[in-house]
Design an enzyme around this catalytic site. Sequence first.
Site, short mmCIF file in Angstrom:
data_model
loop_
_atom_site.label_atom_id
_atom_site.label_comp_id
_atom_site.label_asym_id
_atom_site.label_seq_id
_atom_site.Cartn_x
_atom_site.Cartn_y
_atom_site.Cartn_z
N CYS A 21 2.01 30.55 -58.62
CA CYS A 21 2.75 29.55 -59.40
C CYS A 21 2.17 28.15 -59.17
CB CYS A 21 4.24 29.64 -59.07
SG CYS A 21 5.25 28.75 -60.25
N HIS B 29 5.56 35.23 -59.96
CA HIS B 29 5.89 35.37 -58.53
C HIS B 29 5.80 36.84 -58.10
CE1 HIS B 29 7.21 31.27 -57.56
NE2 HIS B 29 7.47 31.20 -58.84
N GLU C 57 6.04 37.93 -55.17
CA GLU C 57 6.83 38.15 -53.95
C GLU C 57 8.28 38.55 -54.22
OE1 GLU C 57 5.82 35.36 -55.26
OE2 GLU C 57 6.83 33.57 -54.53
N ASP D 229 20.49 38.61 -31.79
CA ASP D 229 19.36 37.69 -31.61
C ASP D 229 19.18 37.30 -30.15
OD1 ASP D 229 19.38 37.86 -34.32
OD2 ASP D 229 20.24 35.88 -34.67
#
Length: 520
Positions: A86, A176, A178, A234
């Site tokens: 893009c 795009h 992705e 996490d």
Amino acid sequence: MTETAHPDTVLIIDFGSQVTQLIARRVREAGVYSEIVPFQSAAEAFARIRPKAVILSGSPASTIDIGSPRAPNEIFAAGVPVLGICYGEQTMCAQLGGKVEGGHHREFGRAFLEVKQECRLFDGVWPAGTRHQVWMSHGDRVTELPPGFSVVGTSTGAPFAAIADEARRFYAVQFHPEVVHTPDGAKLLSNFVVKIAGLKGDWTMAAYREQAVAAIRAQVGEGRVICALSGGVDSSVAALLIHEAVGDQLTCILVDHGLMRKNEAAEVVEMFRRHYNLPLVAVDASDRFIGALEGEADPERKRKTIGRLFIEVFEEEAKKLGGADFLAQGTLYPDVIESVSFTGGPSVTIKSHHNVGGLPERMNMKLVEPLRELFKDEVRVLGKELGLPESFIGRHPFPGPGLAIRCPGGITRDKLDILREADAIYLDEIRKAGLYDAIWQAFAVLLPVQTVGVMGDGRTYEYVCALRAVTSVDGMTADFYHYDMEFLGRAATRIINEVRGINRVVYDVTSKPPGTIEWE
Ligand code: XMP
């Protein structure tokens, strides 16, 4: 930035697209290691990392505007393959001698690309002469190609929707690849990093673990590390990884603020001390927290009080241990790259951990953040790799301020006890019904409202418990979970029968927006 650059790294230069992180995702799915850097530090990162390929992201900017961002020119002279997406295509063309114009037909959303020529980017995916769905989002477009390039695909709004200079291994697409709405996009990105850049595609979590352990050792040396362990996935994974790297140089501190779920603090202690033999200090600070919160009904003041006390208690405990050189945090990738600024301000906003923000400066500690290159689902895979049980890995999120923000109005020990019991029964019913993994987050809320009921021929006047369950991908938006009524009836009956202090149960059917997931 950590020094963990993999020998075969793909550098993704971020121009501020909303979906840059998805490029990294797709590259990792192809088994290739990648790092995203904001365009302002791209030249430094390119020299330091010496990547094997470069991808230029999209952007809200326009190459036509004076001062709009550019890729460092050296990437085009280094002999590495480059893929522009893009805005990345447009800046590539502008920088290599082509032309970009605005004011043409704008293209947003679904579009169809006609493959005009064979191209290594399309290898094994899109033969010449075929037509495929792609996702577009652009106002400007390329109107003149730089020398060496040819058109390999076109769309109605973008005559240069896909271009290639095979000799230099430069490729660029207006769409795009992705995003999931370009169904074959992941395969094109895989072609770029594996077939075109020649990377092995053998990056795995086991490799990541080894690499991360070596990097932690190099960073920490003989230093001492402390980590605030909450039991969330996490901080747990970060602690295990650091423990593997530097053993007893790491001490974890669990601050029990009295606002955790039933048995939670004990389970975390059991797990880390017994199973992992990890040095862990558990502090029962519940009196201090609950004392300070008693009578406090304002949600923001509750949160601030909890945050301040957390830091105070953590700091006191850290001092008792003789201080530390490093503070470990389970910061994830989406927290690191939040936004790219075009105004010359700080390019990367690092979200400070809600609990320990400000501590590293106050105590003069450096940060160890071994998960800062990963996404949440990758952290879960790493947790599995480290042997963390499924019950920890797949847990619903739990907020730092804990039950305090699920108990609207003033907090008392009694109310917290009632809430904890109701919450445990509710989650038990969810597990028994096999719904735990289908729900993103579920919990009970104790309302500051008493209602009249009748039990065993007697009048009751007790609290109302609200049940909440949502589906979500990232917590930013959410829908309420559509239970069947049988389930809700069962959970409500058990809560009312088994928890003294509750005589009515309601279900929250608010989505986010307009509601938030938590009640405060
Ligand atoms: P809301 O209520 O804003 O929550 O829709 C979105 C997600 O974030 C969690 N949450 C927090 N997590 N510290 C946290 O670590 C906090 O202060 C906090 N507040 C909300 C919430 O549980 C949900 O998953």
